[in-house]
Design a protein around this motif. Structure first.
Motif, mmCIF file in Angstrom:
data_model
loop_
_atom_site.group_PDB
_atom_site.id
_atom_site.type_symbol
_atom_site.label_atom_id
_atom_site.label_comp_id
_atom_site.label_asym_id
_atom_site.label_seq_id
_atom_site.Cartn_x
_atom_site.Cartn_y
_atom_site.Cartn_z
ATOM 1 N N ALA A 1 79.108 20.765 86.952
ATOM 2 C CA ALA A 1 80.080 21.857 86.935
ATOM 3 C C ALA A 1 80.546 22.175 85.523
ATOM 4 O O ALA A 1 80.843 23.326 85.198
ATOM 5 C CB ALA A 1 81.281 21.502 87.810
ATOM 6 N N ASP A 2 80.597 21.167 84.657
ATOM 7 C CA ASP A 2 81.039 21.371 83.271
ATOM 8 C C ASP A 2 80.205 22.418 82.550
ATOM 9 O O ASP A 2 80.695 23.103 81.657
ATOM 10 C CB ASP A 2 80.929 20.069 82.466
ATOM 11 C CG ASP A 2 81.502 18.869 83.169
ATOM 12 O OD1 ASP A 2 81.004 18.555 84.264
ATOM 13 O OD2 ASP A 2 82.427 18.238 82.623
ATOM 14 N N LEU A 3 78.917 22.501 82.908
ATOM 15 C CA LEU A 3 77.981 23.367 82.191
ATOM 16 C C LEU A 3 77.688 24.657 82.936
ATOM 17 O O LEU A 3 76.769 25.395 82.559
ATOM 18 C CB LEU A 3 76.676 22.607 81.923
ATOM 19 C CG LEU A 3 76.814 21.306 81.122
ATOM 20 C CD1 LEU A 3 75.453 20.690 80.868
ATOM 21 C CD2 LEU A 3 77.547 21.542 79.812
ATOM 22 N N ASN A 4 78.455 24.947 83.975
ATOM 23 C CA ASN A 4 78.306 26.224 84.669
ATOM 24 C C ASN A 4 78.589 27.365 83.708
ATOM 25 O O ASN A 4 79.515 27.295 82.890
ATOM 26 C CB ASN A 4 79.276 26.264 85.864
ATOM 27 C CG ASN A 4 79.127 27.515 86.695
ATOM 28 O OD1 ASN A 4 79.512 28.601 86.272
ATOM 29 N ND2 ASN A 4 78.583 27.372 87.886
ATOM 30 N N GLU A 5 77.823 28.437 83.808
ATOM 31 C CA GLU A 5 77.983 29.557 82.874
ATOM 32 C C GLU A 5 79.403 30.114 82.881
ATOM 33 O O GLU A 5 79.975 30.418 81.827
ATOM 34 C CB GLU A 5 76.994 30.671 83.209
ATOM 35 C CG GLU A 5 77.058 31.852 82.251
ATOM 36 C CD GLU A 5 75.974 32.886 82.515
ATOM 37 O OE1 GLU A 5 75.979 33.945 81.853
ATOM 38 O OE2 GLU A 5 75.113 32.632 83.387
ATOM 39 N N GLY A 6 80.008 30.246 84.070
ATOM 40 C CA GLY A 6 81.365 30.766 84.152
ATOM 41 C C GLY A 6 82.371 29.868 83.464
ATOM 42 O O GLY A 6 83.308 30.346 82.815
ATOM 43 N N VAL A 7 82.179 28.551 83.577
ATOM 44 C CA VAL A 7 83.086 27.608 82.920
ATOM 45 C C VAL A 7 82.941 27.711 81.401
ATOM 46 O O VAL A 7 83.934 27.736 80.665
ATOM 47 C CB VAL A 7 82.801 26.168 83.389
ATOM 48 C CG1 VAL A 7 83.630 25.169 82.591
ATOM 49 C CG2 VAL A 7 83.109 26.025 84.875
#
Length: 440
Positions: free
Chosen positions: A212-218
């Motif tokens: 989740a840390d590397l999700n584009e939105g994040v």
């Protein structure tokens, strides 16, 4: 301070570290740190021992340093926040920058090495959940993310008000404020490069495995909120500057609103889940409300100076909106601090220290002083639209560095093995100086 739990999108909800996150000025996801891997086992048939040793040594240096710096980087109240075990966050940042050019050799277009090594990273807030992916671009993405998080940690440390020996209240110095702005721009530059240059290199099946840390939105949210906090500091500096006009302050506040709105948009539809995912969204809500309180306050003051029809009523509506957003921001701050893992309520400083006093006072006094005028005008139920200014603060320009020159020598070595150097020399394929270089 905290983190998005480092796991694949469909694996959220497992246990993670919690507790008291201390005092923060900047929301900093926990560091994702690399775990030791054996390059030799994966690359011994493809690369020279020297190059394997080089890339292994550079990464091992990061692994060792991150083990010492990881926890210190997100504990700004400690005096050792930028120094632990003889190394500094700046040293770790330099180690990442040294590693990146050599690492990029594995990603070269048409390279047969890109998928040979399984790279393993774990978030310090969730030691039991690691992400292992056999793709060198995943490693590049993780390195850029770590560089950005170290920058945000440094900005966080600078912006925590420090007590002084003279007995005055803790404060953030102007030098620290200006330094933090530059650091925010650097962090946004790393994240922008990650979204612009690295994510497009990853196939969809790999993207679905990303934590989740590397999700584009994040990544996008972290980049624009870094810019938003930079503008917030600029607004505070403008408030302290007697020469800064209301128009300048309004523009800065309106620009800040746009950044926090973008951050909210980037994370609104993400299934972040987990305590720190929720905490991050509360942080954005808190800062977004603060920015809108400032923007409506200065917009109301400027409207009150005008003479157009219903201008004063719109001014009242704007000031009332500012007061409401100020209340909303205080509640959002409380919700953020109380959310697990709990954090200390930070002391007011900068723009909000000034505005938390001025907004209620001016909202009340303006209405009282001009009640006769306002009685003849209809105060709208909804505040007028804020002016739409284009944002001025941009990420610092950052592009991936050139591939390390050792890869050029590696290609030459594979094209002309040492065993056939003398034969190639006799055939005139290599100059003497090239042979000497390859032998080295």
């Amino acid at each position: 301070m905290g983190c998005f739990i480092s796991k694949s999108i469909d694996e959220r909800g497992t246990k993670k570290k919690s507790g008291n996150g201390g005092e923060i000025a900047v929301f900093v996801p926990g560091l994702r740190t690399p775990k030791t891997i054996d390059f030799g086992r994966s690359l011994h048939s493809y690369l020279s021992p020297d190059l394997i040793d080089r890339i292994s040594a550079l990464r091992t240096r990061i692994v060792v340093m991150a083990a010492g710096e990881g926890s210190a980087a997100t504990k700004p109240r400690r005096k050792t926040a930028t120094q632990h075990g003889g190394s500094t966050l700046a040293d770790l940042q330099q180690a990442l920058e040294d590693y990146l050019p050599v690492l990029l050799g594995l990603t070269k277009e048409g390279s047969q090495y890109k998928d040979l090594v399984e790279f393993i990273w774990v978030n310090q807030e969730d030691d039991e959940q690691e992400t292992a992916i056999s793709n060198a671009w995943y490693e590049v993405l993780s390195v850029l993310h770590m560089m950005a998080m170290l920058s945000l940690s440094q900005a966080n440390f600078l912006l925590i008000p420090k007590a002084h020996s003279d007995g005055y209240q803790p404060k953030v110095t102007e030098e620290n404020k200006k330094g933090a702005i530059n650091i925010f721009l650097k962090a946004a530059g790393y994240l922008d490069c990650a979204v612009r240059c690295v994510l497009p290199q990853l196939p969809d099946e790999i993207k679905r495995k990303l934590p989740a840390d590397l999700n584009e939105g994040v990544l996008q949210a972290l980049a624009v909120q870094a810019l938003g906090q930079g503008v917030d500091i600029q607004l505070g500096l403008a408030i302290d500057n007697a020469k800064a006009t209301l128009a300048v302050k309004r523009r800065l506040a309106c620009e800040e609103v746009k950044y926090w709105h973008q951050a909210q948009e980037s994370t609104s539809n993400l299934p972040l889940g987990g305590d720190w995912g929720v905490k991050h969204q509360l942080f954005i809500k808190w800062k977004h409300s603060e920015a809108k309180a400032a923007a409506y306050y200065y917009h109301g003051l400027i409207l009150d100076e005008g003479n157009a029809e219903n201008t004063h009523a719109n001014a009242v509506s704007s000031l009332q909106a500012a007061e409401q957003f100020l209340k909303d921001s205080k509640k959002a701050c409380t919700d953020f601090c109380q959310a697990t893992p709990t954090t200390s309520v930070p002391p007011l400083w900068g723009a909000m220290k000034y505005l938390s006093e001025k907004i209620p006072k001016d909202s009340s006094s303006k209405a009282h002083m001009n009640r006769d005028v306002y009685s003849r005008e209809k105060v709208p139920e909804t505040p007028p639209k804020l002016p739409d200014f284009s944002v001025a603060l941009k990420p610092a320009e950052y592009d991936l560095p050139p591939i390390d020159h050792r890869w050029r020598a590696e290609v030459d070595m594979q094209q002309y093995p040492v065993s056939s150097l003398e034969e190639n020399k006799r055939e005139g394929k290599l100059e003497l100086f090239q042979i000497d270089q390859l032998k080295k």
